[in-house]
Scaffold this motif. Structure first.
Motif, PDB file in Angstrom:
ATOM      1  N   PRO A  41      51.770 -28.057 -20.169  1.00  0.00           N
ATOM      2  CA  PRO A  41      51.577 -26.966 -21.140  1.00  0.00           C
ATOM      3  C   PRO A  41      50.312 -26.150 -20.901  1.00  0.00           C
ATOM      4  N   ILE A  42      49.345 -26.697 -20.196  1.00  0.00           N
ATOM      5  CA  ILE A  42      48.123 -25.930 -19.911  1.00  0.00           C
ATOM      6  C   ILE A  42      48.345 -25.004 -18.724  1.00  0.00           C
ATOM      7  N   TYR A  43      48.965 -25.499 -17.683  1.00  0.00           N
ATOM      8  CA  TYR A  43      49.248 -24.651 -16.524  1.00  0.00           C
ATOM      9  C   TYR A  43      50.144 -23.484 -16.927  1.00  0.00           C
ATOM     10  N   LEU A  44      51.085 -23.731 -17.848  1.00  0.00           N
ATOM     11  CA  LEU A  44      51.998 -22.682 -18.315  1.00  0.00           C
ATOM     12  C   LEU A  44      51.562 -22.103 -19.658  1.00  0.00           C
ATOM     13  N   PHE A  45      50.290 -22.206 -19.951  1.00  0.00           N
ATOM     14  CA  PHE A  45      49.776 -21.763 -21.246  1.00  0.00           C
ATOM     15  C   PHE A  45      50.025 -20.270 -21.487  1.00  0.00           C
ATOM     16  N   HIS A  46      50.175 -19.515 -20.437  1.00  0.00           N
ATOM     17  CA  HIS A  46      50.334 -18.068 -20.529  1.00  0.00           C
ATOM     18  C   HIS A  46      51.787 -17.621 -20.570  1.00  0.00           C
ATOM     19  N   ARG A  47      52.733 -18.546 -20.534  1.00  0.00           N
ATOM     20  CA  ARG A  47      54.133 -18.190 -20.288  1.00  0.00           C
ATOM     21  C   ARG A  47      54.679 -17.195 -21.315  1.00  0.00           C
ATOM     22  N   TYR A  48      54.333 -17.351 -22.594  1.00  0.00           N
ATOM     23  CA  TYR A  48      54.899 -16.469 -23.612  1.00  0.00           C
ATOM     24  C   TYR A  48      54.195 -15.121 -23.657  1.00  0.00           C
ATOM     25  N   GLN A  49      52.895 -15.132 -23.390  1.00  0.00           N
ATOM     26  CA  GLN A  49      52.179 -13.856 -23.385  1.00  0.00           C
ATOM     27  C   GLN A  49      52.597 -13.018 -22.176  1.00  0.00           C
ATOM     28  N   VAL A  50      52.975 -13.664 -21.084  1.00  0.00           N
ATOM     29  CA  VAL A  50      53.533 -12.943 -19.938  1.00  0.00           C
ATOM     30  C   VAL A  50      54.829 -12.256 -20.347  1.00  0.00           C
ATOM     31  N   GLU A  51      55.688 -12.980 -21.030  1.00  0.00           N
ATOM     32  CA  GLU A  51      56.953 -12.387 -21.479  1.00  0.00           C
ATOM     33  C   GLU A  51      56.703 -11.201 -22.400  1.00  0.00           C
ATOM     34  N   ALA A  52      55.750 -11.358 -23.322  1.00  0.00           N
ATOM     35  CA  ALA A  52      55.423 -10.265 -24.233  1.00  0.00           C
ATOM     36  C   ALA A  52      54.958  -9.031 -23.478  1.00  0.00           C
ATOM     37  N   THR A  53      54.181  -9.239 -22.447  1.00  0.00           N
ATOM     38  CA  THR A  53      53.633  -8.111 -21.688  1.00  0.00           C
ATOM     39  C   THR A  53      54.703  -7.464 -20.818  1.00  0.00           C
ATOM     40  N   VAL A  54      55.586  -8.262 -20.216  1.00  0.00           N
ATOM     41  CA  VAL A  54      56.668  -7.699 -19.406  1.00  0.00           C
ATOM     42  C   VAL A  54      57.526  -6.750 -20.236  1.00  0.00           C
ATOM     43  N   LYS A  55      57.699  -7.049 -21.512  1.00  0.00           N
ATOM     44  CA  LYS A  55      58.578  -6.231 -22.349  1.00  0.00           C
ATOM     45  C   LYS A  55      58.051  -4.820 -22.577  1.00  0.00           C
ATOM     46  N   LEU A  56      56.784  -4.587 -22.255  1.00  0.00           N
ATOM     47  CA  LEU A  56      56.260  -3.225 -22.333  1.00  0.00           C
ATOM     48  C   LEU A  56      56.772  -2.370 -21.178  1.00  0.00           C
ATOM     49  N   VAL A  57      57.163  -3.019 -20.087  1.00  0.00           N
ATOM     50  CA  VAL A  57      57.677  -2.286 -18.928  1.00  0.00           C
ATOM     51  C   VAL A  57      59.105  -1.845 -19.254  1.00  0.00           C
ATOM     52  N   GLY A  58      59.327  -0.536 -19.301  1.00  0.00           N
ATOM     53  CA  GLY A  58      60.615  -0.022 -19.763  1.00  0.00           C
ATOM     54  C   GLY A  58      60.782  -0.175 -21.256  1.00  0.00           C
ATOM     55  N   GLY A  59      59.653  -0.221 -21.990  1.00  0.00           N
ATOM     56  CA  GLY A  59      59.689  -0.482 -23.419  1.00  0.00           C
ATOM     57  C   GLY A  59      59.765   0.771 -24.275  1.00  0.00           C
ATOM     58  N   MET A  60      60.009   0.536 -25.568  1.00  0.00           N
ATOM     59  CA  MET A  60      60.112   1.631 -26.526  1.00  0.00           C
ATOM     60  C   MET A  60      59.771   1.115 -27.918  1.00  0.00           C
ATOM     61  N   ASP A  61      58.980   1.873 -28.644  1.00  0.00           N
ATOM     62  CA  ASP A  61      58.635   1.518 -30.022  1.00  0.00           C
ATOM     63  C   ASP A  61      59.709   2.067 -30.955  1.00  0.00           C
ATOM     64  N   TYR A  62      59.993   1.324 -32.013  1.00  0.00           N
ATOM     65  CA  TYR A  62      60.967   1.777 -33.010  1.00  0.00           C
ATOM     66  C   TYR A  62      60.841   0.920 -34.263  1.00  0.00           C
ATOM     67  N   ARG A  63      61.493   1.360 -35.340  1.00  0.00           N
ATOM     68  CA  ARG A  63      61.562   0.611 -36.590  1.00  0.00           C
ATOM     69  C   ARG A  63      63.019   0.530 -37.035  1.00  0.00           C
ATOM     70  N   TYR A  64      63.277  -0.294 -38.033  1.00  0.00           N
ATOM     71  CA  TYR A  64      64.605  -0.307 -38.652  1.00  0.00           C
ATOM     72  C   TYR A  64      64.632   0.812 -39.696  1.00  0.00           C
ATOM     73  N   ALA A  65      64.488   2.021 -39.226  1.00  0.00           N
ATOM     74  CA  ALA A  65      64.274   3.163 -40.111  1.00  0.00           C
ATOM     75  C   ALA A  65      65.561   3.583 -40.815  1.00  0.00           C
TER      76      ALA A  65
END
Length: 804
Positions: free
Chosen positions: A566-590
Motif C-alpha cells: 500500500p505504500i508503494y502504490l500510495f499514489h494509485r488513486y490520485q494518479v487516476e484522479a489526475t488522468v481524468k483531467l486529460v480529455g476532461g470537462m467540468d459540468y453539473r447536474y444542472a
C-alpha cells in the motif's frame, strides 16, 4: 339413473369432508401458538410452521435477509445481508391461497377504478407462492408455511454457482426451522430457517473452502419478515438530481399528456417536528440506530461517535436530538425490521462496507436502515499507517498514531454508511471543497511537517460536512404551513452552488473513462495535479524510511512485503484522479434556468499539466525500489500462504524487483488509454485551446521510448514500461470501441514509433537494448496478441472502504 344416484351418494361423505375444513382452533389445538402480526404455530413433532392469514387482500411488506452468513467478501453472502423488500397480498381462490406481488412500477393514481384496473391488467404481477388452505375460522385461514420458509429465497445456490465456487443445491434433509429467532410482534412477524446447501459434483472453489469447516456442505440461516406497512400520512418529496438523495420512481398512467409520465421521489425516513413553526423543535418520533452489541472496544466507541455526527446535520435542519444512536439491547434481534442496524461483520478477507435500506416500494419511505461494516477494514488502515510511519523501532509506540488514524477512519466510515441508509448517494466532488461530505471516499490525508516527517494527525475529517448538513436540510426539513416548499428547496441548492459546493456521484466518478475534474474516488485536495505532486512526495518519504521498523519485532521479515504494497502504490488513486483531467470537462447536474454550469471544457494547459504530472509517476526513478528494501524481503516462510494482496512474482518465491514497477506503470496507462478518453481526445483535433490525441501520444512516447537511456535496474524498468505502452498502443489500434479517427491517429503513431525503433536498431551497440527493440518490432507484427492487463496484475486497492 339409479346407478348414478348410488354413485353420488357414495361420494357424498368425501365431498362433505372436502368442503368442510376444520377450524383453526381444532387444527392447532396441540401446537404452540405465537401471537402477533400474523399468528403462527409450531408443530414440534413434524417440524412445521403453520401460518395464520387474517389479512386477505391487504398490502403487507415481505423481506428476506441472512442473519448468519458465509463470511466471504468475494461471494458476498454476509451476515445481516438484506434481500428484496416487496409488497405482497394474500388472495384466496377456493382452497388455494396465492401470495402475489403487485407491480408498483406502473400505476394510475386516479380515483377512477376502471382507469386503475386498466393499468393493473396491462402489466404482469408476480405470484411468489401458492399455499393450500388447511383450516379456516371467521375469515381467517391457516396454511402450512414450511416449504415456503425452507426455500432458497436469497438465491444462495445460484450466487455461489455464478461465482464458479461449486454446484450447490439446497438439501432439505439437512435444513430446519430455526425456532430461537422465529418471533412475533404486533406489527411484524419474524420467521427463520437453517438451510444447508450441498455440493453435488466437483470440488468447491477457493472462496468457499476458505470459510467452511467442510466444503461439502454450506449451512446458513435465512430470515423472513412480514411487516405492517406504514400509514398513508407520509409526505413524499420530489426528487431533484442536484440534491444527492437516492431516488425511487414509477410511471403514473393517469398523468395528463402534457406532463411527464415518470415520477421521481426521494427515499428517506419519516421525520416530523413536534412544532413545525419553530426554528428548532424535537421530533415527533426520532430516528434511532442501534450498534451491533458484538462490536468490541475501542471500535465500538469510534463507530458510535461517527454515527452520532449525523445529529449535527439534523440540528442544522432544525431538529433537536432527532437522530440517536444506541447499543442494541441483548434481547433484541438485529433482523427485526423495527431496528435500524449498524452491523459489525466478519469475513475471511477485507472487503466492502455498505449501507442500504428497507423502504416502502409505494412511497420511498425508509422503514429500516441496515449498515454492514467489514471488520478487517480497520486492520488495513492500521497497516497503511504503519507503512507510512515506520513506527516499530521498539515495538508498538506508547503514542499509537496508527490506531488513532484507523479509529478516525472508522468514525468516518460509520457516518458514511449510515448516510446511505438516510437516503444519500455518494458525493465524490466533496473532497475539493474542504471535505464537505462524509459521503465521499477519503484516503488518508498525509502531510509533511516542518521537519519533513509524515504527519497523520489530520488524516480524516472530524465531524459531518457542510454538504451533508445541506443535504439533510433539503431532504428532511419540516416546513411551516404556508411555505412554498418547491421554491424553498430550490433556493437551498442554488445557494449551495453559489458557495462553491459540488455534487457529482457514482457513474461519473467510477467510470475509468470519466471526465469530471473534481469527482474521483479516494482523492484529496482542491486540485488533483497539486495533490498528486504532494502524494508523490509523501510516498518518497515513506519509501526512504521503509525497512525493519515497518513490522513488529518477532514478525517474519517476509511480511515486509505486506506493508510495502500500500505504500508503494500510495499514489494509485490520485494518479487516476489526475488522468481524468486529460480529455476532461467540468459540468453539473444542472436544471434549465438554475444558473449552474452546464458544461465547460478544460483548457489545454490544465490537461497538459495533468498529463505531465502523470508521466512523472512512470519515470524509472519514481518506480525503482531501493536495493536495500529488496534485500530485506525473503520468500514467505513455511506455514504462511501467499495472497492476492502481494505483488505478482515471476521469479518463483523470490521477491520480484520489476513486478511492482510494472504494476505502478500499468495503472495510469490503463486509464489514459481508455476508449472513452481516446475518442474524446481524437475529437479535439479540430478544436482550439485543447489537448488532442496526436499531442498526447507524442508526449507519452517522448517520455518513454524517446527518453534518455537509463542504466542498471532503472534501464530494465524503462524498457518494461515501454513494452507496456506498446501493448496499449497495439491493442487500442485495433479496438472496435475506438472511433475511426482514434484508430487512424494510433496507426500513424505506431508507424512513426516503428520507424524510430528501426533507426535505433541500426545505430545501437547495446545488446540488451537491441533485444528490447527487436522484441518490440516482433510484437508489432501481431497486434491482436497485445492484451492489456486492465489492473489484473495489481494487488487490490479497492475494496478498502465502502460501497452503496
Amino acid at each position: 339413473m339409479a346407478r348414478i344416484t348410488l354413485f353420488l351418494l357414495a361420494l357424498l361423505p368425501f365431498i362433505t369432508r372436502a368442503q368442510a375444513l376444520p377450524s383453526i382452533d381444532d387444527k392447532t389445538k396441540n401446537l404452540k401458538k405465537y401471537e402477533g402480526y400474523l399468528n403462527f404455530y409450531w408443530d414440534e413433532n413434524s417440524g412445521k410452521i403453520w401460518l395464520e392469514i387474517d389479512k386477505l387482500d391487504s398490502a403487507i411488506l415481505y423481506i428476506n435477509s441472512l442473519p448468519a452468513g458465509l463470511g466471504s467478501n468475494d461471494i458476498g453472502l454476509d451476515r445481516g445481508l438484506l434481500g428484496d423488500n416487496r409488497v405482497v397480498r394474500f388472495n384466496r381462490t377456493g382452497r388455494k391461497l396465492l401470495m402475489t406481488q403487485p407491480n408498483y412500477d406502473y400505476r394510475a393514481l386516479s380515483s377512477d377504478k376502471a382507469e386503475r384496473r386498466a393499468v393493473e391488467q396491462s402489466f404482469a404481477q408476480s405470484v411468489l407462492w401458492g399455499f393450500t388452505i388447511e383450516a379456516e375460522s371467521n375469515g381467517r385461514v391457516l396454511v402450512d408455511a414450511t416449504d415456503f420458509l425452507m426455500r432458497d429465497a436469497m438465491k444462495v445456490a445460484s450466487r455461489i454457482r455464478g461465482m464458479r465456487q461449486g454446484n450447490y443445491t439446497l438439501d432439505k434433509t439437512r435444513s430446519a426451522i430455526y425456532l430461537p429467532q422465529s418471533k412475533n410482534f404486533p406489527q411484524n412477524t419474524e420467521l427463520e430457517t437453517t438451510l444447508t446447501f450441498v455440493n453435488n459434483d466437483g470440488e468447491a472453489g477457493n472462496f468457499v473452502q476458505q470459510v467452511t469447516p467442510s466444503s461439502e456442505a454450506i449451512t446458513l440461516r435465512l430470515h423472513h419478515s412480514f411487516v405492517q406497512l406504514p400509514d398513508n400520512n407520509y409526505q413524499a418529496r420530489v426528487f431533484d438530481p442536484r440534491s444527492s438523495f437516492i431516488s425511487m420512481s414509477y410511471f403514473d398512467y393517469s398523468t395528463p399528456v402534457t406532463e411527464p409520465i415518470d415520477k421521481y421521489f426521494i427515499i428517506r425516513h419519516r421525520l416530523q417536528k413536534k412544532d413545525p413553526s419553530a426554528a428548532k423543535s424535537e421530533a415527533v418520533k426520532p430516528i434511532i440506530y442501534y450498534l451491533d452489541n458484538g462490536t468490541p472496544e475501542p471500535i465500538r466507541s469510534a463507530l458510535l461517535e461517527g454515527a452520532q455526527w449525523w445529529n449535527q446535520a439534523f440540528e442544522a435542519a432544525g431538529y433537536i436530538n432527532a437522530f440517536q444512536v444506541k447499543i442494541l439491547p441483548e434481547e433484541a434481534d438485529p433482523m427485526d425490521v423495527r431496528y435500524n442496524m449498524i452491523n459489525w461483520v466478519h469475513r475471511s478477507t477485507r472487503g466492502w462496507s455498505y449501507g442500504y435500506s428497507v423502504s416502502d416500494p409505494r412511497t420511498g419511505e425508509i422503514i429500516k436502515g441496515n449498515v454492514t461494516l467489514g471488520s478487517l477494514r480497520v486492520r488495513q488502515d492500521y497497516l497503511i499507517a504503519s507503512g507510512l510511519l515506520s513506527p516499530y523501532e521498539n515495538g508498538i509506540p506508547a503514542d499509537n498514531k496508527m490506531l488513532k488514524m484507523a479509529l478516525n477512519r472508522l468514525k468516518q466510515l460509520s457516518a458514511h454508511e449510515i448516510g446511505h441508509t438516510l437516503g444519500l448517494m455518494h458525493n465524490y466532488a466533496a473532497s475539493v471543497v474542504n471535505r464537505s461530505s462524509v459521503m465521499d471516499y477519503p484516503p488518508p490525508a498525509a502531510t509533511l511537517d516542518a521537519n519533513g516527517n509524515i504527519d497523520l494527525s489530520q488524516a480524516y475529517a472530524d465531524g459531518i460536512g457542510e454538504w451533508d448538513k445541506l443535504s439533510i436540510t433539503w431532504g428532511y426539513q419540516d416546513f411551516p404551513n404556508g411555505t412554498d416548499e418547491k421554491a424553498a428547496l430550490n433556493k437551498l441548492l442554488t445557494d449551495a452552488d453559489k458557495k462553491g459546493m459540488q455534487f457529482i456521484s457514482d457513474r461519473d466518478a467510477r467510470a475509468p473513462g470519466g471526465l469530471h475534474p473534481t469527482a474521483h474516488l479516494w482523492d484529496n485536495g482542491s486540485n488533483a495535479i497539486d495533490e498528486l505532486k504532494h502524494v508523490m512526495k509523501v510516498r518518497e518519504k515513506a519509501l526512504s524510511r521503509f525497512g525493519e521498523n515497518n513490522i513488529r519485532p518477532g514478525t517474519p521479515m517476509a511480511f515486509l512485503e505486506d506493508a510495502l504494497v500500500p505504500i508503494y502504490l500510495f499514489h494509485r488513486y490520485q494518479v487516476e484522479a489526475t488522468v481524468k483531467l486529460v480529455g476532461g470537462m467540468d459540468y453539473r447536474y444542472a436544471l434549465r434556468g438554475d444558473g449552474q454550469t452546464v458544461t465547460k471544457a478544460l483548457s489545454r494547459q490544465e490537461q497538459l499539466s495533468a498529463l505531465q504530472a502523470v508521466l512523472t509517476t512512470i519515470e524509472p526513478s519514481a518506480l525503482i525500489l531501493p536495493e536495500r528494501i529488496i534485500k530485506l524481503i525473503p520468500p514467505r516462510p513455511s506455514g504462511y500462504g501467499s495472497s492476492r494482496e502481494l505483488f505478482r512474482k515471476r521469479g518463483g518465491m523470490a521477491f520480484d524487483a520489476l513486478s511492482p514497477a510494472e504494476t505502478a506503470a500499468d495503472l495510469p496507462l490503463s486509464f489514459l488509454f481508455n476508449s472513452d478518453r481516446l475518442n474524446r481526445l481524437s475529437g479535439n483535433i479540430a478544436q482550439t485551446n485543447t489537448l488532442a490525441l496526436p499531442e498526447v501520444l507524442d508526449l507519452v512516447i517522448g517520455a518513454t521510448w524517446k527518453a534518455p537511456r537509463r542504466k542498471g535496474t532503472e534501464g530494465l524498468i524503462q524498457q518494461q514500461t515501454e513494452q507496456l505502452l506498446l501493448t496499449y498502443l497495439l491493442s487500442s489500434g485495433i479496438n472496435d470501441n475506438n472511433s475511426f479517427a482514434t484508430r487512424s491517429v494510433l496507426s500513424q503513431s505506431l508507424s512513426s514509433l516503428k520507424s524510430y525503433i528501426e533507426s535505433k536498431r541500426k545505430t545501437s551497440t547495446d545488446s540488451l537494448y537491441n533485444g528490447h527493440l527487436l522484441l518490440a518490432l516482433e510484437r508489432m507484427k501481431t497486434p491482436a496478441d497485445a492484451k492489456p492487463t486492465l489492473h489484473a496484475i495489481a494487488p487490490p486497492g479497492a475494496p478498502i472502504g465502502c460501497e452503496e
